[in-house]
Design a protein around this motif. Structure first.
Motif, PDB file in Angstrom:
ATOM      1  N   THR A 197      61.978  24.720  49.532  1.00  0.00           N
ATOM      2  CA  THR A 197      63.263  24.506  50.213  1.00  0.00           C
ATOM      3  C   THR A 197      64.385  25.370  49.647  1.00  0.00           C
ATOM      4  N   GLY A 198      64.057  26.278  48.758  1.00  0.00           N
ATOM      5  CA  GLY A 198      65.109  27.113  48.168  1.00  0.00           C
ATOM      6  C   GLY A 198      64.506  28.252  47.380  1.00  0.00           C
ATOM      7  N   ASP A 199      65.350  28.906  46.584  1.00  0.00           N
ATOM      8  CA  ASP A 199      64.886  30.027  45.767  1.00  0.00           C
ATOM      9  C   ASP A 199      64.011  29.526  44.626  1.00  0.00           C
ATOM     10  N   ARG A 200      63.152  30.430  44.163  1.00  0.00           N
ATOM     11  CA  ARG A 200      62.234  30.086  43.075  1.00  0.00           C
ATOM     12  C   ARG A 200      62.309  31.150  41.978  1.00  0.00           C
ATOM     13  N   ILE A 201      62.127  30.698  40.747  1.00  0.00           N
ATOM     14  CA  ILE A 201      61.997  31.628  39.627  1.00  0.00           C
ATOM     15  C   ILE A 201      60.537  32.070  39.584  1.00  0.00           C
ATOM     16  N   ALA A 202      60.329  33.380  39.551  1.00  0.00           N
ATOM     17  CA  ALA A 202      58.966  33.916  39.518  1.00  0.00           C
ATOM     18  C   ALA A 202      58.618  34.338  38.097  1.00  0.00           C
ATOM     19  N   TYR A 203      57.378  34.160  37.743  1.00  0.00           N
ATOM     20  CA  TYR A 203      56.894  34.511  36.397  1.00  0.00           C
ATOM     21  C   TYR A 203      55.924  35.689  36.554  1.00  0.00           C
ATOM     22  N   VAL A 204      56.392  36.849  36.083  1.00  0.00           N
ATOM     23  CA  VAL A 204      55.705  38.106  36.370  1.00  0.00           C
ATOM     24  C   VAL A 204      55.379  38.841  35.074  1.00  0.00           C
ATOM     25  N   VAL A 205      54.118  38.952  34.756  1.00  0.00           N
ATOM     26  CA  VAL A 205      53.652  39.718  33.600  1.00  0.00           C
ATOM     27  C   VAL A 205      52.367  40.432  34.013  1.00  0.00           C
ATOM     28  N   GLU A 206      52.292  41.722  33.766  1.00  0.00           N
ATOM     29  CA  GLU A 206      51.077  42.455  34.125  1.00  0.00           C
ATOM     30  C   GLU A 206      49.864  41.879  33.386  1.00  0.00           C
ATOM     31  N   GLY A 207      48.786  41.671  34.134  1.00  0.00           N
ATOM     32  CA  GLY A 207      47.567  41.123  33.559  1.00  0.00           C
ATOM     33  C   GLY A 207      47.529  39.611  33.519  1.00  0.00           C
ATOM     34  N   ARG A 208      48.612  38.939  33.932  1.00  0.00           N
ATOM     35  CA  ARG A 208      48.651  37.467  33.948  1.00  0.00           C
ATOM     36  C   ARG A 208      48.811  36.994  35.392  1.00  0.00           C
ATOM     37  N   GLU A 209      48.457  35.719  35.628  1.00  0.00           N
ATOM     38  CA  GLU A 209      48.567  35.218  36.988  1.00  0.00           C
ATOM     39  C   GLU A 209      50.041  35.085  37.374  1.00  0.00           C
ATOM     40  N   PHE A 210      50.297  35.373  38.637  1.00  0.00           N
ATOM     41  CA  PHE A 210      51.656  35.320  39.189  1.00  0.00           C
ATOM     42  C   PHE A 210      51.878  33.973  39.855  1.00  0.00           C
ATOM     43  N   ASN A 211      53.014  33.331  39.501  1.00  0.00           N
ATOM     44  CA  ASN A 211      53.360  32.091  40.172  1.00  0.00           C
ATOM     45  C   ASN A 211      54.865  31.878  40.091  1.00  0.00           C
ATOM     46  N   GLU A 212      55.319  30.842  40.774  1.00  0.00           N
ATOM     47  CA  GLU A 212      56.756  30.582  40.885  1.00  0.00           C
ATOM     48  C   GLU A 212      57.039  29.096  40.741  1.00  0.00           C
ATOM     49  N   ILE A 213      58.254  28.792  40.309  1.00  0.00           N
ATOM     50  CA  ILE A 213      58.695  27.401  40.159  1.00  0.00           C
ATOM     51  C   ILE A 213      60.054  27.273  40.837  1.00  0.00           C
ATOM     52  N   ASP A 214      60.259  26.180  41.564  1.00  0.00           N
ATOM     53  CA  ASP A 214      61.545  25.962  42.213  1.00  0.00           C
ATOM     54  C   ASP A 214      62.690  26.030  41.209  1.00  0.00           C
ATOM     55  N   LEU A 215      63.803  26.577  41.649  1.00  0.00           N
ATOM     56  CA  LEU A 215      64.945  26.831  40.777  1.00  0.00           C
ATOM     57  C   LEU A 215      65.380  25.585  40.000  1.00  0.00           C
ATOM     58  N   ASP A 216      65.380  24.432  40.640  1.00  0.00           N
ATOM     59  CA  ASP A 216      65.852  23.209  39.977  1.00  0.00           C
ATOM     60  C   ASP A 216      64.883  22.701  38.907  1.00  0.00           C
ATOM     61  N   TYR A 217      63.639  23.160  38.948  1.00  0.00           N
ATOM     62  CA  TYR A 217      62.643  22.701  37.974  1.00  0.00           C
ATOM     63  C   TYR A 217      62.333  23.761  36.914  1.00  0.00           C
ATOM     64  N   ALA A 218      62.816  24.971  37.129  1.00  0.00           N
ATOM     65  CA  ALA A 218      62.546  26.063  36.187  1.00  0.00           C
ATOM     66  C   ALA A 218      63.629  26.068  35.113  1.00  0.00           C
ATOM     67  N   THR A 219      63.420  25.299  34.065  1.00  0.00           N
ATOM     68  CA  THR A 219      64.435  25.204  33.003  1.00  0.00           C
ATOM     69  C   THR A 219      64.374  26.376  32.027  1.00  0.00           C
ATOM     70  N   SER A 220      63.410  27.262  32.197  1.00  0.00           N
ATOM     71  CA  SER A 220      63.315  28.467  31.373  1.00  0.00           C
ATOM     72  C   SER A 220      62.706  29.575  32.223  1.00  0.00           C
ATOM     73  N   THR A 221      63.044  30.811  31.890  1.00  0.00           N
ATOM     74  CA  THR A 221      62.499  31.955  32.621  1.00  0.00           C
ATOM     75  C   THR A 221      61.372  32.640  31.858  1.00  0.00           C
ATOM     76  N   ASP A 222      61.034  32.138  30.665  1.00  0.00           N
ATOM     77  CA  ASP A 222      59.958  32.736  29.875  1.00  0.00           C
ATOM     78  C   ASP A 222      58.601  32.368  30.463  1.00  0.00           C
ATOM     79  N   TYR A 223      57.655  33.287  30.327  1.00  0.00           N
ATOM     80  CA  TYR A 223      56.319  33.033  30.867  1.00  0.00           C
ATOM     81  C   TYR A 223      55.651  31.857  30.152  1.00  0.00           C
ATOM     82  N   SER A 224      55.998  31.659  28.892  1.00  0.00           N
ATOM     83  CA  SER A 224      55.419  30.536  28.154  1.00  0.00           C
ATOM     84  C   SER A 224      55.799  29.203  28.792  1.00  0.00           C
TER      85      SER A 224
END
Length: 350
Positions: free
Chosen positions: A248-275
């Motif tokens: 229902t809105g924008d998502r923070i994407a987690y992008v690292v070469e060689g790792r799986e790509f996925n996204e989390i809704d903005l309100d639930y993504a309390t950090s932008t680190d891949y960890s």
């Protein structure tokens, strides 16, 4: 009349320079004695009559053997030098004027360019309809703080648009979010993600409900999203496309070469680190594990099969308790989207 001379010298003074033959007496004279009145010409009276009548001709022509230029004296050497000097001055003046105009034109172009706030960049990227992606960049745009970025994303309406393939897909969403951000003074990048084929094992997300439908896999053409270099949290990938059902809105994407790509809704993504995504994914897998056990118990209960050492009414209480716990855990995790694939390459354009 002076003493008799030869045809190669003045009949009056004997000079052999610039000789002319008089038309009235036929004798040869120098330039100083060429006129009839200067050499006591026998034809002087005829010459005077012509002068009075206005029909006088030149009193002499070049004598035989004299160059044609002898009829008029050569210009002095100094006059020729002055002529070329003036020509050089004119050429230099023209060159100076041309250079001044060129400098003025360059300055004008620079002035116009400096006052042009929007520039356009065409990317080596096409949307699904084959149209080249062109970004509108704002010269005065700057990197935001993370809070500034979040405020912009929540106010922007790009993610509310409907995903329509092939008419309006991820590249179109990413271009629109980029242009909207730049227009509001926030520097934004356009990102193209390439995936490895068949790189995700979706069976780990099977919840045992017999309704699990794994996604088809990574998009053949990759995925488009945006990048913001925040001044306090570094690079932040954002996806505004409504490609995921339930988003229902924008998502923070987690992008690292060689790792799986996925996204989390903005309100639930309390950090932008891949960890953070790794921990979030593990929470969801734990939830899936518990949900799978709950679904097993529910199937047995519906078939009237009780667990060893339990009555059916005890199983009903257990199922209710576990259902409440699972709902609470799911609410805490928020929407979970299946990963798109393993990142092969990240292409960033500003």
């Amino acid at each position: 009349m002076g003493s008799s001379k030869g045809n190669d010298t003045c009949h009056e003074c004997g000079s052999d320079l610039l000789l002319y033959k008089c038309k009235y007496c036929g004798m040869v004279f120098c330039d100083r004695h060429r006129r009839p009145q200067d050499h006591k010409c026998p034809g002087l009276s005829s010459y005077k009559q012509q002068v009075e009548a206005g029909t006088v001709e030149k009193p002499g022509i070049a004598a035989a053997g004299q160059p044609a230029e002898a009829q008029a004296p050569e210009k002095p050497l100094g006059s020729s030098v002055m002529h070329w000097s003036l020509l050089a001055v004119k050429l230099i003046s023209i060159a100076v004027i041309v250079m001044a105009l060129l400098v003025a034109l360059i300055m004008l172009i620079g002035y116009i360019d400096a006052r042009t706030t929007v520039t356009y960049v065409t990317l080596p990227v096409q949307n699904t309809t084959g149209v080249q992606v062109t970004l509108a960049n704002n010269r005065s745009a700057a990197d935001p703080t993370y809070d500034e970025l979040v405020r912009f994303l929540k106010a922007d309406d790009t993610s509310s648009l409907k995903y329509v393939s092939p008419g309006w897909t991820c590249a179109d969403f990413a271009k629109r979010l980029h242009d909207n951000a730049e227009a509001r003074g926030i520097k934004a990048g356009f990102v193209g993600i390439e995936f490895y084929d068949g790189s995700i094992d979706y069976s780990i997300y099977d919840d045992g409900s017999d309704t699990f439908a794994p996604p088809a896999g990574a998009p053949d053409m990759g995925h488009g999203l945006n990048l913001f270099n925040t001044v306090d949290k570094g690079p932040v990938y954002v996806d505004a496309s409504s490609i995921y059902e339930g988003s229902t809105g924008d998502r923070i994407a987690y992008v690292v070469e060689g790792r799986e790509f996925n996204e989390i809704d903005l309100d639930y993504a309390t950090s932008t680190d891949y960890s953070f995504y790794s921990g979030y994914r593990q929470k969801y897998l734990d939830y899936i594990h518990e949900l799978k056990e709950y679904n097993r118990l529910a199937k047995n209960y519906n078939q009237g099969i009780a667990e060893p050492g339990m009555e059916l009414n005890q199983m009903a209480l257990l199922l209710n308790s576990r259902n409440e716990a699972l709902n609470a855990k799911k609410a805490e995790i928020g929407p979970f989207y299946y990963p798109s694939g393993t990142v092969k390459k990240i292409n960033v354009y500003w």
